[in-house]
Design a protein around this motif. Structure first.
Motif, PDB file in Angstrom:
ATOM      1  N   GLU A   1      16.837  27.948  49.074  1.00 48.11           N
ATOM      2  CA  GLU A   1      17.575  27.032  49.957  1.00 48.11           C
ATOM      3  C   GLU A   1      18.735  27.780  50.586  1.00 48.11           C
ATOM      4  N   GLY A   2      19.230  27.236  51.715  1.00 43.92           N
ATOM      5  CA  GLY A   2      20.402  27.803  52.374  1.00 43.92           C
ATOM      6  C   GLY A   2      20.030  28.656  53.568  1.00 43.92           C
ATOM      7  N   GLU A   3      21.084  29.084  54.305  1.00 46.02           N
ATOM      8  CA  GLU A   3      20.858  29.919  55.476  1.00 46.02           C
ATOM      9  C   GLU A   3      21.935  30.985  55.598  1.00 46.02           C
ATOM     10  N   ILE A   4      21.640  32.026  56.376  1.00 49.06           N
ATOM     11  CA  ILE A   4      22.557  33.140  56.584  1.00 49.06           C
ATOM     12  C   ILE A   4      22.868  33.242  58.073  1.00 49.06           C
TER      13      ILE A   4
ATOM     14  N   VAL B   1      24.826  35.726  60.866  1.00 52.68           N
ATOM     15  CA  VAL B   1      25.423  37.021  61.147  1.00 52.68           C
ATOM     16  C   VAL B   1      26.031  36.951  62.539  1.00 52.68           C
ATOM     17  N   ASN B   2      27.343  37.190  62.609  1.00 52.26           N
ATOM     18  CA  ASN B   2      28.079  37.063  63.873  1.00 52.26           C
ATOM     19  C   ASN B   2      27.875  35.688  64.509  1.00 52.26           C
ATOM     20  N   GLY B   3      27.803  34.671  63.646  1.00 53.42           N
ATOM     21  CA  GLY B   3      27.707  33.290  64.112  1.00 53.42           C
ATOM     22  C   GLY B   3      26.311  32.811  64.436  1.00 53.42           C
ATOM     23  N   LYS B   4      25.329  33.693  64.344  1.00 55.16           N
ATOM     24  CA  LYS B   4      23.960  33.318  64.679  1.00 55.16           C
ATOM     25  C   LYS B   4      23.080  33.337  63.431  1.00 55.16           C
ATOM     26  N   LYS B   5      22.185  32.350  63.342  1.00 53.11           N
ATOM     27  CA  LYS B   5      21.294  32.271  62.188  1.00 53.11           C
ATOM     28  C   LYS B   5      20.368  33.480  62.148  1.00 53.11           C
ATOM     29  N   ALA B   6      20.222  34.069  60.958  1.00 55.25           N
ATOM     30  CA  ALA B   6      19.401  35.276  60.802  1.00 55.25           C
ATOM     31  C   ALA B   6      18.368  35.067  59.713  1.00 55.25           C
ATOM     32  N   GLU B   7      17.156  35.526  59.973  1.00 51.04           N
ATOM     33  CA  GLU B   7      16.093  35.541  58.968  1.00 51.04           C
ATOM     34  C   GLU B   7      15.982  36.985  58.464  1.00 51.04           C
ATOM     35  N   ILE B   8      16.533  37.245  57.295  1.00 48.55           N
ATOM     36  CA  ILE B   8      16.553  38.613  56.772  1.00 48.55           C
ATOM     37  C   ILE B   8      15.400  38.766  55.780  1.00 48.55           C
ATOM     38  N   LYS B   9      14.298  39.296  56.264  1.00 46.43           N
ATOM     39  CA  LYS B   9      13.080  39.376  55.470  1.00 46.43           C
ATOM     40  C   LYS B   9      13.036  40.595  54.553  1.00 46.43           C
ATOM     41  N   ASN B  10      13.763  41.660  54.933  1.00 52.68           N
ATOM     42  CA  ASN B  10      13.732  42.903  54.155  1.00 52.68           C
ATOM     43  C   ASN B  10      14.938  43.749  54.527  1.00 52.68           C
ATOM     44  N   PRO B  11      15.194  44.839  53.793  1.00 53.00           N
ATOM     45  CA  PRO B  11      16.352  45.692  54.091  1.00 53.00           C
ATOM     46  C   PRO B  11      16.333  46.288  55.495  1.00 53.00           C
ATOM     47  N   ARG B  12      15.146  46.540  56.049  1.00 46.48           N
ATOM     48  CA  ARG B  12      15.085  47.076  57.414  1.00 46.48           C
ATOM     49  C   ARG B  12      15.669  46.063  58.414  1.00 46.48           C
ATOM     50  N   THR B  13      15.363  44.778  58.200  1.00 45.52           N
ATOM     51  CA  THR B  13      15.948  43.727  59.039  1.00 45.52           C
ATOM     52  C   THR B  13      17.456  43.694  58.865  1.00 45.52           C
ATOM     53  N   ALA B  14      17.907  43.816  57.618  1.00 47.04           N
ATOM     54  CA  ALA B  14      19.347  43.814  57.333  1.00 47.04           C
ATOM     55  C   ALA B  14      20.038  44.963  58.057  1.00 47.04           C
ATOM     56  N   ASN B  15      19.461  46.151  57.985  1.00 44.96           N
ATOM     57  CA  ASN B  15      20.045  47.308  58.663  1.00 44.96           C
ATOM     58  C   ASN B  15      20.119  47.089  60.169  1.00 44.96           C
ATOM     59  N   ALA B  16      19.078  46.492  60.741  1.00 44.77           N
ATOM     60  CA  ALA B  16      19.063  46.228  62.181  1.00 44.77           C
ATOM     61  C   ALA B  16      20.176  45.261  62.586  1.00 44.77           C
ATOM     62  N   LEU B  17      20.589  44.403  61.638  1.00 45.20           N
ATOM     63  CA  LEU B  17      21.685  43.457  61.881  1.00 45.20           C
ATOM     64  C   LEU B  17      23.055  44.047  61.549  1.00 45.20           C
ATOM     65  N   GLY B  18      23.069  45.331  61.147  1.00 45.57           N
ATOM     66  CA  GLY B  18      24.329  46.008  60.840  1.00 45.57           C
ATOM     67  C   GLY B  18      24.786  45.871  59.412  1.00 45.57           C
ATOM     68  N   ILE B  19      23.885  45.451  58.507  1.00 44.05           N
ATOM     69  CA  ILE B  19      24.241  45.258  57.094  1.00 44.05           C
ATOM     70  C   ILE B  19      23.759  46.444  56.271  1.00 44.05           C
ATOM     71  N   GLY B  20      24.652  47.061  55.526  1.00 43.43           N
ATOM     72  CA  GLY B  20      24.299  48.167  54.637  1.00 43.43           C
ATOM     73  C   GLY B  20      24.755  47.872  53.227  1.00 43.43           C
ATOM     74  N   MET B  21      24.116  48.526  52.253  1.00 50.27           N
ATOM     75  CA  MET B  21      24.435  48.234  50.847  1.00 50.27           C
ATOM     76  C   MET B  21      24.403  49.488  50.005  1.00 50.27           C
ATOM     77  N   VAL B  22      25.465  49.698  49.234  1.00 51.64           N
ATOM     78  CA  VAL B  22      25.485  50.730  48.198  1.00 51.64           C
ATOM     79  C   VAL B  22      25.153  50.033  46.889  1.00 51.64           C
ATOM     80  N   HIS B  23      23.967  50.317  46.360  1.00 54.33           N
ATOM     81  CA  HIS B  23      23.500  49.630  45.156  1.00 54.33           C
ATOM     82  C   HIS B  23      24.177  50.191  43.908  1.00 54.33           C
ATOM     83  N   GLN B  24      24.224  49.358  42.868  1.00 52.99           N
ATOM     84  CA  GLN B  24      24.830  49.777  41.603  1.00 52.99           C
ATOM     85  C   GLN B  24      24.127  51.015  41.050  1.00 52.99           C
ATOM     86  N   HIS B  25      22.799  51.047  41.160  1.00 57.88           N
ATOM     87  CA  HIS B  25      22.023  52.231  40.786  1.00 57.88           C
ATOM     88  C   HIS B  25      21.532  52.856  42.082  1.00 57.88           C
ATOM     89  N   PHE B  26      22.035  54.056  42.369  1.00 57.76           N
ATOM     90  CA  PHE B  26      21.850  54.662  43.684  1.00 57.76           C
ATOM     91  C   PHE B  26      20.380  54.811  44.065  1.00 57.76           C
TER      92      PHE B  26
END
Length: 513
Positions: A59-62, A64-89
């Motif tokens: 449930e819920g929605e995300i 990004v910059n005020g617009k609804k985003a469907e983030i299906k995978n990390p590649r989509t996240a990167n395309a939206l400008g989202i990056g992540m440093v994971h706890q285990h590199f």
């Protein structure tokens, strides 16, 4: 109206038997460091995995910059400008630093990788943000702190503006933590939106603007860090007041239990260099001997030699007066040596095995738990595992869940529970509270002191000086594989001990052999 970089609205994420995120809302602006605070298993990493596209919410929605985003995978996240440093590199150990940074976004011309252009961009980014790296070094050869810099540069290389740091200080030395805090502040000044997942209250107070607190999957609230005290944050996190005072009974050390005599370990890559050089000390019954040193100065190898994972080139290791220098690991375990390793996932547990199987490892040959040495008596094993689950407050959906599915702090509790349950005379512990929340840290510290008061000889290696000073009866300092000093608890300050940790001072001292 606020212009948010990201908005997670009413996010719910469910796994079999557990609601990891229960109707959570989180909003973060550009030019802001927003801390996400909570105990191990509170749902912090799960929520960020939803934002990064690793999980899909029920449930819920995300936005990004005020617009609804469907983030299906990390590649989509990167395309939206989202990056992540994971706890285990997430790095390829055999690749170079440069190859890891460009992996997935390589530039090619006529089928040939254009690495020189990438190198120029990476070097420019490293200089701009103070992230000095060696582009040609293999990741397997660089320190953990340097690996984290590589992860940060991966995000910047992809022009990410929304940066997620998942427990970024869990594997860093105090010096590297200070450096990371400066880097995060520089990124904030550049206008990046930063989400900082942690359970370390002093770090939140040092760099964060706002803090959202999760507890058992629910959002407790968001506060302005400048007006919230450490006590306020800790009470929001655990739901009760935290007693930061640790009762420590006077030391009553007895005979030597674990002794090293002139132990030397040579480097495999450079035979002329000693990783450990003529190391001698003893740990006595009923005492905690702590090893202080900057990471990479031989502490990890020292622990691995003692427990039998590495073979020293010369010198002796005595356990209860018996020479076990050439004894296999199991022999040392059976004769009184227990071990909490520094890397819980790599060497502390079997991630695919369930909770019961991990908690009885080392006792699985016990006739009470197995029939004919290989057939598990499930009822007895689950009873033992269940008792440890309750005593050590391990939070899991059940005994049959894979340990790899638990939060990092709960995995650490599994290792602590198993090793502390052995009838050991010597306990070798490395980084016992790395990546563990404040409530669990207090809990683990009390159990370490309990083992010491029961007469166990405890050798403790930790990069956390506060931890060493709270628990130690004696402290030895290690620099480039050599002991530079030995001190009684209370006999030296943190500032002074730093000189011995860096080799700037040396003290000829009785180390207890």
């Amino acid at each position: 109206m606020d212009n948010y970089a990201i908005e997670l609205l009413h996010i719910t994420k469910v796994f079999p038997g557990i609601v990891a995120n229960d109707d959570i809302t989180l909003r973060v602006r550009y030019g802001e460091i927003h801390a996400l605070l909570g105990e191990n298993g509170a749902g912090k990493s799960t929520l960020m995995s939803v934002l990064f596209g690793l999980y899909q919410p029920e449930e819920g929605e995300i936005l990004v910059n005020g617009k609804k985003a469907e983030i299906k995978n990390p590649r989509t996240a990167n395309a939206l400008g989202i990056g992540m440093v994971h706890q285990h590199f997430m790095l390829v150990q055999n690749f170079t630093v440069l190859e890891n940074i460009v992996l997935g976004v390589e530039t090619a011309k006529h089928g040939v990788l254009q690495m020189e252009e990438a190198r120029k961009k990476v070097l420019a980014l490293s200089e701009r943000y103070g992230l000095n790296i060696d582009c040609d070094a293999r990741v397997s050869d660089i320190t953990v702190g340097m690996q984290q810099r590589v992860e940060i540069l991966k995000m910047l290389y992809k022009d990410n503006n929304i940066l997620i740091f998942d427990e970024p200080t869990a594997v860093l030395t105090p010096q590297e933590i200070d450096e990371l805090m400066i880097i995060m502040q520089n990124l904030k000044r550049e206008g990046k939106a930063i989400i900082f997942i942690t359970h370390k209250l002093n770090e939140i107070k040092a760099v964060s603007d706002y803090c959202t607190v999760l507890r058992r999957g629910k959002c407790i609230g968001t506060c302005d860090v400048s007006t919230a005290s450490v006590e306020d944050l800790s009470e929001m996190m655990v739901g009760r007041k935290i007693d930061f005072h640790l009762e420590k009974a006077p030391e009553h050390a007895g005979d030597a239990v674990l002794t090293l005599e002139n132990v030397t370990l040579k480097s495999e890559r450079n035979p002329n260099k000693n990783i450990l050089n003529q190391v001698s000390f003893s740990v006595h019954k009923g005492e905690i001997l702590c090893v202080a040193g900057i990471e990479g100065n031989g502490q990890s190898e020292l622990v691995r030699v003692i427990v039998g994972l590495l073979k020293q080139n010369s010198g002796k290791i005595l356990l209860n007066g018996e020479d076990v220098s050439h004894a296999p690991i199991r022999y040392r375990n059976v004769h009184g040596l227990a071990h909490v390793p520094e890397d819980r996932l790599a060497t502390g547990v079997s991630p695919e095995a369930n909770l019961t199987e991990n908690l009885i490892m080392g006792r699985h040959r016990d006739r009470r738990l197995t029939r004919f040495g290989f057939h598990l008596r499930k009822k007895e094993a689950e009873r033992d595992a269940g008792e440890l689950l309750q005593r050590y407050d391990i939070r899991a959906a059940g005994l049959d869940v894979p340990v790899g599915s638990l939060s990092g702090g709960n995995v650490q509790k599994v290792v602590i529970a198993r090793e502390f349950s052995f009838d050991a005379t010597a306990l070798v512990i490395a980084q016992p509270t790395r990546g563990v929340d404040i409530g669990a840290t207090q809990f683990i510290h009390r159990h370490i002191l309990e083992k010491r008061d029961q007469g166990c000889a405890v050798l403790l290696c930790s990069a956390d000086l506060d931890e060493l000073f709270r628990l130690s009866d004696r402290i030895i300092t290690l620099y480039e594989g050599e002991i530079t000093g030995c001190f009684q608890a209370g006999g030296i300050s943190k500032e002074e001990i730093g000189y011995y940790m860096t080799g700037a001072r040396r003290k000829e001292a009785e180390t207890g052999v």
